[in-house]
Design an enzyme around this catalytic site. Structure first.
Site, PDB file in Angstrom:
ATOM      1  N   ASN A  49      38.770   2.687   0.159  1.00  0.00           N
ATOM      2  CA  ASN A  49      37.332   2.522   0.403  1.00  0.00           C
ATOM      3  C   ASN A  49      36.727   1.516  -0.563  1.00  0.00           C
ATOM      4  O   ASN A  49      35.950   0.633  -0.174  1.00  0.00           O
ATOM      5  CB  ASN A  49      36.604   3.861   0.235  1.00  0.00           C
ATOM      6  CG  ASN A  49      37.041   4.916   1.231  1.00  0.00           C
ATOM      7  OD1 ASN A  49      37.598   4.602   2.277  1.00  0.00           O
ATOM      8  ND2 ASN A  49      36.777   6.164   0.908  1.00  0.00           N
ATOM      9  N   ASN A 191      29.495  10.245 -11.950  1.00  0.00           N
ATOM     10  CA  ASN A 191      28.293  10.883 -11.422  1.00  0.00           C
ATOM     11  C   ASN A 191      27.935  12.077 -12.299  1.00  0.00           C
ATOM     12  O   ASN A 191      28.580  12.326 -13.330  1.00  0.00           O
ATOM     13  CB  ASN A 191      28.468  11.277  -9.952  1.00  0.00           C
ATOM     14  CG  ASN A 191      29.569  12.310  -9.744  1.00  0.00           C
ATOM     15  OD1 ASN A 191      29.946  13.056 -10.647  1.00  0.00           O
ATOM     16  ND2 ASN A 191      30.103  12.357  -8.535  1.00  0.00           N
ATOM     17  N   THR A 234      25.744   7.462 -12.125  1.00  0.00           N
ATOM     18  CA  THR A 234      25.039   7.454 -10.844  1.00  0.00           C
ATOM     19  C   THR A 234      24.374   8.806 -10.593  1.00  0.00           C
ATOM     20  O   THR A 234      24.950   9.858 -10.885  1.00  0.00           O
ATOM     21  CB  THR A 234      25.992   7.122  -9.690  1.00  0.00           C
ATOM     22  OG1 THR A 234      27.051   8.082  -9.640  1.00  0.00           O
ATOM     23  CG2 THR A 234      26.599   5.741  -9.883  1.00  0.00           C
ATOM     24  N   SER A 237      20.028  10.153  -5.237  1.00  0.00           N
ATOM     25  CA  SER A 237      18.668   9.776  -4.829  1.00  0.00           C
ATOM     26  C   SER A 237      17.771   9.422  -6.011  1.00  0.00           C
ATOM     27  O   SER A 237      16.669   8.913  -5.817  1.00  0.00           O
ATOM     28  CB  SER A 237      18.029  10.917  -4.035  1.00  0.00           C
ATOM     29  OG  SER A 237      17.918  12.081  -4.832  1.00  0.00           O
ATOM     30  N   GLY A 271      29.406   6.741  -2.825  1.00  0.00           N
ATOM     31  CA  GLY A 271      29.894   6.469  -4.171  1.00  0.00           C
ATOM     32  C   GLY A 271      30.905   5.339  -4.212  1.00  0.00           C
ATOM     33  O   GLY A 271      30.886   4.495  -5.110  1.00  0.00           O
ATOM     34  N   ASP A 272      31.798   5.301  -3.212  1.00  0.00           N
ATOM     35  CA  ASP A 272      32.793   4.231  -3.165  1.00  0.00           C
ATOM     36  C   ASP A 272      32.137   2.888  -2.853  1.00  0.00           C
ATOM     37  O   ASP A 272      32.558   1.846  -3.375  1.00  0.00           O
ATOM     38  CB  ASP A 272      33.857   4.546  -2.115  1.00  0.00           C
ATOM     39  CG  ASP A 272      34.698   5.755  -2.480  1.00  0.00           C
ATOM     40  OD1 ASP A 272      34.785   6.066  -3.683  1.00  0.00           O
ATOM     41  OD2 ASP A 272      35.263   6.390  -1.571  1.00  0.00           O
ATOM     42  N   SER A 309      24.629   2.657   3.170  1.00  0.00           N
ATOM     43  CA  SER A 309      25.834   3.307   3.688  1.00  0.00           C
ATOM     44  C   SER A 309      25.570   4.729   4.171  1.00  0.00           C
ATOM     45  O   SER A 309      26.275   5.209   5.063  1.00  0.00           O
ATOM     46  CB  SER A 309      26.936   3.327   2.616  1.00  0.00           C
ATOM     47  OG  SER A 309      26.693   4.310   1.634  1.00  0.00           O
TER      48      SER A 309
END
Length: 332
Positions: A49, A191, A234, A237, A271-272, A309
């Site tokens: 990915n 994350n 990350t 939102s 995420g990817d 995405s």
């Protein structure tokens, strides 16, 4: 934002899977049997990915992974996505597989079978090579191949002068975290859950409670192994945070999330997508003169790409092109 041409070449050493999607109204609960509203077979794996995301962001990327003899169609699809597939080897084990449930509200549930992803065939081939990553400037790693393969790839990359990026997803086990050579990582992308797990794994008090994002970055920055590591955190939102030690003052800052245009359809590949666009971005920045504005602008691009995405179904299928992101940002 002007069009960008990425310099250098990134090696993605990672997983590549045969992903099977099942579309359901709600994620199946323990003991429950549920009919799927749809089914699809696609190329997947975090490494694959992210490699495709780098290519769609305009980057030169070569994938180092392993499939089984049942995976020839996967190699052809990766090639069609603009990825250099000369680093994909065929092993005796079957291709890795993921069973993915996607609910109507965009949530997902994933079961992984590593298969050929945990083969050591790449490490065996390396023994006869003068250089393992010829012509490469960057290495991107995740955590869906064998732990020993990840560690060896990172060590060799540093010896060969590559700039390293690690997205430890899923996070290493509590036994592996203290043994990993974190000091060799130039960019760490994590994350919220991974940040808490990493801090607990490296802390003298593993029972410490979950912390705020600012506290996590500050505490990670205080660990000697991360003194020269750039950390991107990350927050979905809520956007993303960055810690760039070379900036000295004001070295921790936040970038807001992109505003979504449609409804959330599938969060599986966000995420990817973010990681791939990030790596493509840092490949065009001078690692020795990187500034706060460079990182802020790059995070804005990555947040926009990831945001685009999630309003599309699938993982690889949901990743936008560089041109699409440029166009969307020009309209904001």
């Amino acid at each position: 934002m002007s069009s960008m041409t990425t310099q250098g070449k990134c090696i993605v050493r990672g997983s590549i899977n045969h992903d099977e999607y099942f579309f359901v109204d709600e994620i199946t609960k323990p003991g429950e049997t549920k009919s799927s509203k749809g089914h699809a077979s696609r190329v997947g794996g975090k490494g694959a990915n992210q490699a495709v995301a780098i290519a769609r962001a305009g980057g030169h990327v070569q994938f180092y992974g392993t499939v089984g003899k049942d995976g020839e169609w996967i190699v052809e699809e990766m090639k069609g996505h603009g990825v250099d597939v000369s680093g994909i080897l065929v092993g005796e084990e079957p291709t890795g597989r993921a069973i993915i449930q996607v609910s109507d509200d965009g949530e997902n549930s994933i079961i992984l079978f590593p298969g050929a992803n945990h083969s050591d065939i790449h490490e065996t081939h390396k023994a006869s090579a003068t250089k393992w990553f010829p012509g490469a400037t960057h290495l991107l790693l995740q955590n869906e191949i064998a732990f020993t393969s990840t560690v060896e790839s990172l060590i060799v990359a540093k010896d060969e002068g590559l700039h390293s990026v690690l997205n430890p997803s899923p996070m290493f086990s509590k036994d592996q975290i203290p043994r990993f050579p974190w000091e060799k990582v130039d960019w760490l992308l994590i994350n919220e859950g991974e940040g808490n797990a990493l801090l607990r794994g490296l802390s003298s008090d593993p029972s410490s409670p979950d912390l705020s994002e600012t506290s996590i970055i500050q505490k990670l920055a205080d660990i000697p192994a991360f003194k020269n590591t750039n950390i991107i955190y990350t927050l979905g939102s809520q956007g993303a945070m960055a810690y760039i030690p070379s900036l000295h003052s004001a070295n921790t800052f936040r970038a807001p999330a992109a505003q979504l245009r449609g409804e959330v359809r599938d969060t599986t590949g966000a995420g990817d997508c973010f990681t791939g666009f990030f790596v493509a971005g840092i490949m065009q920045l001078d690692r020795y003169t990187i500034g706060k504005e460079d990182v802020e602008r790059l995070l804005e691009v990555c947040n926009q790409a990831a945001g685009m995405s999630v309003d599309r179904p699938g993982t690889i299928d949901s990743i936008p092109t560089q041109e699409e992101v440029v166009s969307r940002m020009a309209k904001v």
